[in-house]
Scaffold this active site. Structure first.
Site, PDB file in Angstrom:
ATOM      1  N   GLU A   1      -2.608  -1.660  -3.318  1.00 25.35           N
ATOM      2  CA  GLU A   1      -3.776  -0.896  -2.886  1.00 25.35           C
ATOM      3  C   GLU A   1      -3.361   0.554  -2.661  1.00 25.35           C
ATOM      4  O   GLU A   1      -2.199   0.841  -2.364  1.00 25.35           O
ATOM      5  CB  GLU A   1      -4.403  -1.507  -1.627  1.00 25.35           C
TER       6      GLU A   1
ATOM      7  N   HIS B   1       0.866  -1.193   0.000  1.00 29.43           N
ATOM      8  CA  HIS B   1       0.000   0.000   0.000  1.00 29.43           C
ATOM      9  C   HIS B   1       0.902   1.242   0.000  1.00 29.43           C
ATOM     10  O   HIS B   1       1.185   1.810   1.053  1.00 29.43           O
ATOM     11  CB  HIS B   1      -0.888  -0.031   1.249  1.00 29.43           C
TER      12      HIS B   1
ATOM     13  N   HIS C   1       5.984   4.196   4.358  1.00 34.16           N
ATOM     14  CA  HIS C   1       6.351   2.784   4.552  1.00 34.16           C
ATOM     15  C   HIS C   1       6.837   2.204   3.219  1.00 34.16           C
ATOM     16  O   HIS C   1       8.017   2.304   2.932  1.00 34.16           O
ATOM     17  CB  HIS C   1       5.267   1.962   5.269  1.00 34.16           C
TER      18      HIS C   1
ATOM     19  N   HIS D   1      -8.575  -5.640   6.808  1.00 34.27           N
ATOM     20  CA  HIS D   1      -8.379  -4.663   7.873  1.00 34.27           C
ATOM     21  C   HIS D   1      -8.727  -5.263   9.224  1.00 34.27           C
ATOM     22  O   HIS D   1      -9.854  -5.664   9.469  1.00 34.27           O
ATOM     23  CB  HIS D   1      -9.176  -3.358   7.680  1.00 34.27           C
ATOM     24  N   ASP D   2      -7.714  -5.361  10.062  1.00 30.82           N
ATOM     25  CA  ASP D   2      -7.866  -5.849  11.436  1.00 30.82           C
ATOM     26  C   ASP D   2      -8.282  -7.308  11.537  1.00 30.82           C
ATOM     27  O   ASP D   2      -8.771  -7.737  12.583  1.00 30.82           O
ATOM     28  CB  ASP D   2      -8.823  -4.957  12.229  1.00 30.82           C
TER      29      ASP D   2
END
Ligand code: PXP
Length: 238
Positions: free
Chosen positions: A70, A43, A50, A191-192
């Site tokens: 993404e 991402h 990052h 996500h999570d």
């Protein structure tokens, strides 16, 4: 079977905290595949805090499974990178600049024209498109109308609610997933997701094509080892 795509952004966060090239994100991608992952996700964000754009180019050269990029397609730099690198899949996320992490899906009704146009750009380049959406029937219907190949259900709400009441947590996701299936669009989620909540999600939505998991998987790898952790996540999807 649902594919596991390992999001390796957190390796880059660690690397960037010290300069140099440790840990090596290209090695992190190679090892994810070697340990059994079905894909690699990155991402890149415009500030490259990052994963860097150059990382994306280098990772593309070595990925032998599925490469998913993404990000925020309102950035021309992102669109150009995806068209240059040509991953198997691009996941479009409505991130704001400087956002800590993705925290909402597309309003597929309000942004229908924009999404329809940008999806065409990627599809014409032979790249499968997935768009990030909340588990909301109207948003899934709106997504289908844009021509997207898949949606990725934003699962933070599931992960939070799961701790209180699993049945209640999964219900809107099953409804959204059934709608996607009925409309003929593929289904991803992310996500999570973690070792506590992944199996329950996967068992209730067995037609899920892919999950992409980063934060919890990398945290678990610190304690349990990367190879063991990738295999533990894979086992949740069997
Ligand atoms: N899907 C999208 C669109 C994301 O932005 C992220 C976080 O980068 C993930 C999945 C993975 O989330 P997590 O790191 O919590 O596993």
């Amino acid at each position: 079977m649902t594919k596991l795509s390992v999001n390796i952004n957190k390796f880059a966060t660690l690397r960037n905290s010290r300069g140099g090239n440790n840990p090596d994100v290209v090695k992190a991608a190679i090892d994810a595949e070697r340990f059994g992952a079905d894909g690699v996700t990155v991402h890149p964000r415009p500030d490259e805090r990052h994963i860097r754009y150059e990382d994306v180019r280098n990772i593309k050269k070595i990925v032998t499974t599925e490469f998913n990029i993404e990000g925020n397609c309102s950035e021309q730099k992102f669109v150009d990178l995806v068209l240059e690198v040509k991953p198997h899949q691009v996941t479009l996320v409505p991130d704001a600049l400087g956002q800590l992490t993705s925290d909402h899906g597309w309003d597929t009704i309000k942004h229908k024209d924009y999404l329809t146009d940008i999806i065409k750009v990627f599809k014409n380049a032979g790249i499968r498109v997935s768009i990030f959406v909340d588990p909301d029937i109207k948003m899934v219907e709106g997504a289908a109308a844009t021509g997207t190949d898949r949606i990725e259900l934003y699962t933070e709400g599931y992960a939070t609610a799961f701790l209180e009441n699993k049945e209640k947590a999964i219900a809107p996701y099953v409804a959204a997933a059934e709608k996607a299936k009925a409309l003929g669009i593929g289904l991803n989620a992310g996500h999570d997701l973690d070792l506590n909540n992944l199996q329950y999600f996967s068992k209730h939505i067995p037609w899920l094509d892919e999950v992409s998991i980063g934060h919890a998987l990398v945290c678990d790898a610190l304690y349990m080892g990367y190879e063991n952790t990738v295999q533990l996540y894979k086992r949740q999807l069997m």
